[in-house]
Design a protein around this motif. Structure first.
Motif, PDB file in Angstrom:
ATOM      1  N   GLU A  46     -12.154  11.912   8.422  1.00  0.00           N
ATOM      2  CA  GLU A  46     -10.476  12.140   8.210  1.00  0.00           C
ATOM      3  C   GLU A  46     -10.560  11.224   6.870  1.00  0.00           C
ATOM      4  O   GLU A  46      -9.363  10.662   6.814  1.00  0.00           O
ATOM      5  N   PRO A  47     -11.269  11.323   5.901  1.00  0.00           N
ATOM      6  CA  PRO A  47     -10.910  10.359   4.694  1.00  0.00           C
ATOM      7  C   PRO A  47      -9.612  10.421   3.916  1.00  0.00           C
ATOM      8  O   PRO A  47      -9.214   9.713   3.181  1.00  0.00           O
ATOM      9  N   ASP A  48      -9.168  11.779   3.968  1.00  0.00           N
ATOM     10  CA  ASP A  48      -7.740  11.830   3.391  1.00  0.00           C
ATOM     11  C   ASP A  48      -6.745  11.102   4.031  1.00  0.00           C
ATOM     12  O   ASP A  48      -5.406  11.277   3.282  1.00  0.00           O
ATOM     13  N   CYS A  49      -6.682  10.453   4.898  1.00  0.00           N
ATOM     14  CA  CYS A  49      -5.581   9.658   5.229  1.00  0.00           C
ATOM     15  C   CYS A  49      -5.322   8.666   4.542  1.00  0.00           C
ATOM     16  O   CYS A  49      -4.186   8.122   4.728  1.00  0.00           O
ATOM     17  N   VAL A  50      -6.020   8.373   3.295  1.00  0.00           N
ATOM     18  CA  VAL A  50      -5.840   7.313   2.465  1.00  0.00           C
ATOM     19  C   VAL A  50      -4.847   7.844   1.630  1.00  0.00           C
ATOM     20  O   VAL A  50      -4.003   6.928   0.910  1.00  0.00           O
ATOM     21  N   GLU A  51      -4.299   9.120   1.528  1.00  0.00           N
ATOM     22  CA  GLU A  51      -3.154   9.615   0.703  1.00  0.00           C
ATOM     23  C   GLU A  51      -1.721   8.956   1.121  1.00  0.00           C
ATOM     24  O   GLU A  51      -0.787   8.978   0.358  1.00  0.00           O
ATOM     25  N   LYS A  52      -1.787   8.353   2.426  1.00  0.00           N
ATOM     26  CA  LYS A  52      -0.632   7.733   2.699  1.00  0.00           C
ATOM     27  C   LYS A  52      -0.031   6.419   1.779  1.00  0.00           C
ATOM     28  O   LYS A  52       0.963   6.317   1.738  1.00  0.00           O
ATOM     29  N   SER A  53      -1.233   5.906   1.280  1.00  0.00           N
ATOM     30  CA  SER A  53      -0.707   4.733   0.538  1.00  0.00           C
ATOM     31  C   SER A  53      -1.470   4.534  -0.902  1.00  0.00           C
ATOM     32  O   SER A  53      -0.955   3.767  -1.675  1.00  0.00           O
ATOM     33  N   PHE A  54      -2.673   5.296  -0.924  1.00  0.00           N
ATOM     34  CA  PHE A  54      -3.591   5.110  -2.117  1.00  0.00           C
ATOM     35  C   PHE A  54      -4.209   6.256  -2.387  1.00  0.00           C
ATOM     36  O   PHE A  54      -5.263   6.434  -2.103  1.00  0.00           O
ATOM     37  N   PRO A  55      -3.694   7.462  -2.892  1.00  0.00           N
ATOM     38  CA  PRO A  55      -4.120   8.724  -2.860  1.00  0.00           C
ATOM     39  C   PRO A  55      -5.292   8.882  -3.594  1.00  0.00           C
ATOM     40  O   PRO A  55      -6.259   9.670  -3.444  1.00  0.00           O
ATOM     41  N   ASN A  56      -5.659   7.862  -4.779  1.00  0.00           N
ATOM     42  CA  ASN A  56      -6.786   8.155  -5.630  1.00  0.00           C
ATOM     43  C   ASN A  56      -7.904   6.907  -5.194  1.00  0.00           C
ATOM     44  O   ASN A  56      -8.790   6.602  -5.980  1.00  0.00           O
ATOM     45  N   PHE A  57      -7.780   6.594  -3.960  1.00  0.00           N
ATOM     46  CA  PHE A  57      -8.659   5.313  -3.595  1.00  0.00           C
ATOM     47  C   PHE A  57     -10.219   5.727  -3.872  1.00  0.00           C
ATOM     48  O   PHE A  57     -10.961   5.069  -4.154  1.00  0.00           O
ATOM     49  N   TRP A  58     -10.441   6.963  -3.240  1.00  0.00           N
ATOM     50  CA  TRP A  58     -11.971   7.306  -3.374  1.00  0.00           C
ATOM     51  C   TRP A  58     -12.356   7.516  -4.807  1.00  0.00           C
ATOM     52  O   TRP A  58     -13.469   7.068  -5.066  1.00  0.00           O
ATOM     53  N   GLU A  59     -11.588   7.823  -5.796  1.00  0.00           N
ATOM     54  CA  GLU A  59     -12.027   7.741  -7.007  1.00  0.00           C
ATOM     55  C   GLU A  59     -12.064   6.430  -7.673  1.00  0.00           C
ATOM     56  O   GLU A  59     -12.993   6.150  -8.186  1.00  0.00           O
ATOM     57  N   VAL A  60     -11.113   5.361  -7.510  1.00  0.00           N
ATOM     58  CA  VAL A  60     -11.483   4.038  -7.931  1.00  0.00           C
ATOM     59  C   VAL A  60     -12.374   3.296  -7.187  1.00  0.00           C
ATOM     60  O   VAL A  60     -13.202   2.532  -7.717  1.00  0.00           O
ATOM     61  N   TRP A  61     -12.565   3.934  -6.000  1.00  0.00           N
ATOM     62  CA  TRP A  61     -13.832   3.280  -5.226  1.00  0.00           C
ATOM     63  C   TRP A  61     -15.087   3.636  -5.863  1.00  0.00           C
ATOM     64  O   TRP A  61     -16.127   2.691  -5.856  1.00  0.00           O
ATOM     65  N   GLN A  62     -14.959   4.800  -6.508  1.00  0.00           N
ATOM     66  CA  GLN A  62     -16.408   5.267  -7.175  1.00  0.00           C
ATOM     67  C   GLN A  62     -16.853   4.341  -8.509  1.00  0.00           C
ATOM     68  O   GLN A  62     -17.943   3.896  -8.802  1.00  0.00           O
ATOM     69  N   SER A  63     -15.907   3.480  -8.920  1.00  0.00           N
ATOM     70  CA  SER A  63     -15.821   2.634 -10.045  1.00  0.00           C
ATOM     71  C   SER A  63     -16.770   1.489  -9.673  1.00  0.00           C
ATOM     72  O   SER A  63     -17.525   0.794 -10.577  1.00  0.00           O
ATOM     73  N   LEU A  64     -17.098   1.145  -8.366  1.00  0.00           N
ATOM     74  CA  LEU A  64     -17.718   0.153  -7.819  1.00  0.00           C
ATOM     75  C   LEU A  64     -19.288   0.613  -8.110  1.00  0.00           C
ATOM     76  O   LEU A  64     -20.295  -0.426  -8.450  1.00  0.00           O
ATOM     77  N   TYR A  65     -19.657   1.880  -7.837  1.00  0.00           N
ATOM     78  CA  TYR A  65     -20.906   2.141  -8.339  1.00  0.00           C
ATOM     79  C   TYR A  65     -21.419   2.304  -9.702  1.00  0.00           C
ATOM     80  O   TYR A  65     -22.640   2.398  -9.875  1.00  0.00           O
TER      81      TYR A  65
ATOM     82  N   THR B 102     -10.733   7.098  12.122  1.00  0.00           N
ATOM     83  CA  THR B 102      -9.962   6.608  11.366  1.00  0.00           C
ATOM     84  C   THR B 102      -8.522   6.613  12.292  1.00  0.00           C
ATOM     85  O   THR B 102      -7.702   5.732  11.815  1.00  0.00           O
ATOM     86  N   TYR B 103      -8.356   7.394  13.027  1.00  0.00           N
ATOM     87  CA  TYR B 103      -7.158   7.578  14.030  1.00  0.00           C
ATOM     88  C   TYR B 103      -5.893   7.929  12.702  1.00  0.00           C
ATOM     89  O   TYR B 103      -4.944   7.455  13.263  1.00  0.00           O
ATOM     90  N   ASP B 104      -6.335   8.560  11.970  1.00  0.00           N
ATOM     91  CA  ASP B 104      -5.151   8.902  10.684  1.00  0.00           C
ATOM     92  C   ASP B 104      -4.452   7.694  10.155  1.00  0.00           C
ATOM     93  O   ASP B 104      -3.332   7.927   9.833  1.00  0.00           O
ATOM     94  N   ASP B 105      -5.349   6.795  10.213  1.00  0.00           N
ATOM     95  CA  ASP B 105      -4.721   5.388   9.748  1.00  0.00           C
ATOM     96  C   ASP B 105      -5.276   5.033   8.352  1.00  0.00           C
ATOM     97  O   ASP B 105      -6.564   4.636   8.375  1.00  0.00           O
ATOM     98  N   HIS B 106      -4.725   4.896   7.176  1.00  0.00           N
ATOM     99  CA  HIS B 106      -5.157   4.759   6.050  1.00  0.00           C
ATOM    100  C   HIS B 106      -5.901   3.328   5.846  1.00  0.00           C
ATOM    101  O   HIS B 106      -7.032   3.435   5.200  1.00  0.00           O
ATOM    102  N   ARG B 107      -5.456   2.291   6.459  1.00  0.00           N
ATOM    103  CA  ARG B 107      -6.023   1.220   6.538  1.00  0.00           C
ATOM    104  C   ARG B 107      -7.368   0.874   7.028  1.00  0.00           C
ATOM    105  O   ARG B 107      -8.171   0.167   6.761  1.00  0.00           O
TER     106      ARG B 107
END
Length: 420
Positions: free
Chosen positions: A399-418, A375-380
């Motif tokens: 390094e999935p925690d890099c999403v905290e830069k702009s969308f801290p609960n991204f992985w939680e919201v992502w799970q809603s797709l499942y 990810t190169y520490d890049d959220h996008r």
């Protein structure tokens, strides 16, 4: 590391957090206001919290209630701050605050992470110099760290080069109404990412500031205006919605994002139009936008006004028939990472032909294979390649925690797709 599990879903309705761009601008305007402001639905991410902490160090009284943020404004003049203000790799924080700091007293020093020290800010410093502000890059290389002296700006005419970033113009616009003379701002080069200027003007007008403009060529802002205190609501983030619309495009599913509409000034809403051209069905409602996937085909598209969505589109393009050409995106090389190189590297690891040219990104669709995505520490980069894992087994995001830069609960919201 997170491994994305393949999943085909039907219809999913989601909500995304407040706009990062609007949150930055609203909090800065509130700190410049003439009284107590309440900011509703702010994005609470690494970047926006850095801006909030900086404003507090610069004298604004701040109470973070999580769902809202209360800010008591300083009526257009920041207080002295003797300590350095650390902004990590938040380019938005650095560029917007560097301008408004000239309204304060004393000298402000803004520092950041090693990557920040490679992100250009020289054109903004040159504009501030024109206004009589002895702003400077500490290393004299046009990049942070920077020092901005206060009590030197009265306003007047200024020319700014916006070929690298529209944030240089936004910074000047935010400070202009608090100067004695006001400012007449002319754009000499650019302007990239023009919708972000529309956002800035929108915020100014919401706070009671009058702006006259000639398209994206010249902006006139009278001096001695007052940012009006009040209650301000941040709309949902269209950039974050893009990953979920992209997920629908790739899987053939359907995703509705609440609260994001065509009426928004956020340029990234335009991504749904690109998906439409690629073969998706787009349903626009008064309070949402829905994307339903279809047979994808490559397109040629100018993304100068939607730079944050380039990795998103590039990953979707990997699943399309034919070649997608993404034009006018050279400024992505100076983002959190070199996003053109980072995106190409990820796609190539997945077996997709991708190349970054001088001012464009070219992706030829195919059958992506699983890969470990740096990810190169890049959220996008992290959020974009998560989409690929919904179809392709073996996609792992490092390094999935890099999403905290702009969308801290991204992985939680992502799970809603499942769950759909």
């Amino acid at each position: 590391m997170i491994e994305i599990k393949p999943h085909r879903f039907g219809h999913c309705r989601i909500s995304v957090p407040g706009s990062k761009s609007y949150t930055h601008r609203t909090m800065i305007a509130a700190a410049l206001s003439d009284g107590s402001c309440t900011v509703r639905n702010p994005l609470r991410s690494q970047d926006t919290l850095l801006t909030l902490a900086a404003l507090e160090k610069m004298g604004a009284a701040v109470v973070d209630n999580r769902e809202t943020v209360d800010i008591v404004g300083l009526n257009g003049c920041f207080k002295p701050c003797d300590e350095s203000i650390y902004l990590a790799n938040s380019g938005t924080s650095m560029r917007l605050l560097a301008g408004v700091a000239a309204l304060g007293r004393g000298t402000y020093r803004f520092t950041g992470s090693p990557r920040m020290y490679h992100r250009p800010i020289g054109h903004l410093l040159e504009a501030l110099n024109q206004l009589g502000v002895a702003a400077r890059a500490v290393e004299e290389n046009g990049c942070p760290p920077v020092e901005i002296p206060g009590e030197q700006v009265s306003g007047g005419p200024v020319t700014v080069n916006c070929s690298v970033s529209s944030q240089f113009l936004s910074s000047l616009l935010l400070m202009a109404p608090c100067t004695p003379k006001g400012m007449s701002i002319t754009i000499s080069h650019g302007l990239v990412s023009s919708p972000y200027i529309d956002m800035t003007v929108d915020i100014l007008e919401r706070f009671g500031i009058q702006v006259q403009r000639d398209g994206y060529i010249r902006f006139d802002v009278k001096g001695n205006q007052t940012y009006r205190a009040g209650v301000y609501t941040v709309e949902p983030d269209a950039s974050q919605a893009g990953y979920f619309w992209g997920a629908a495009a790739i899987t053939g599913g359907s995703v509705t994002v609440n609260g994001v509409t065509d009426a928004s000034s956020q340029g990234d809403v335009g991504l749904v139009g690109v998906f439409e051209k690629m073969g998706c069905k787009v349903t626009r409602a008064a309070d949402s936008i829905t994307v339903t996937g279809g047979t994808l085909r490559g397109v040629t598209v100018d993304m100068a006004d939607m730079p944050d969505m380039v990795p998103t589109l590039a990953v979707v393009a990997a699943f399309a028939e034919g070649t997608t050409v993404i034009e006018n995106v050279s400024h992505l090389k100076a983002k959190e990472s070199d996003r053109l190189a980072s995106t190409c590297a990820g796609l190539e690891k997945m077996g997709i032909e991708a190349r970054a040219e001088k001012d464009r990104l070219v992706v030829t669709g195919g059958k992506p294979r699983g890969a470990d995505i740096q990810t190169y520490d890049d959220h996008r980069i992290a959020m974009s390649f998560a989409m690929a894992g919904l179809v392709t087994p073996g996609v792992k995001i490092l390094e999935p925690d890099c999403v905290e830069k702009s969308f801290p609960n991204f992985w939680e919201v992502w799970q809603s797709l499942y769950a759909a």
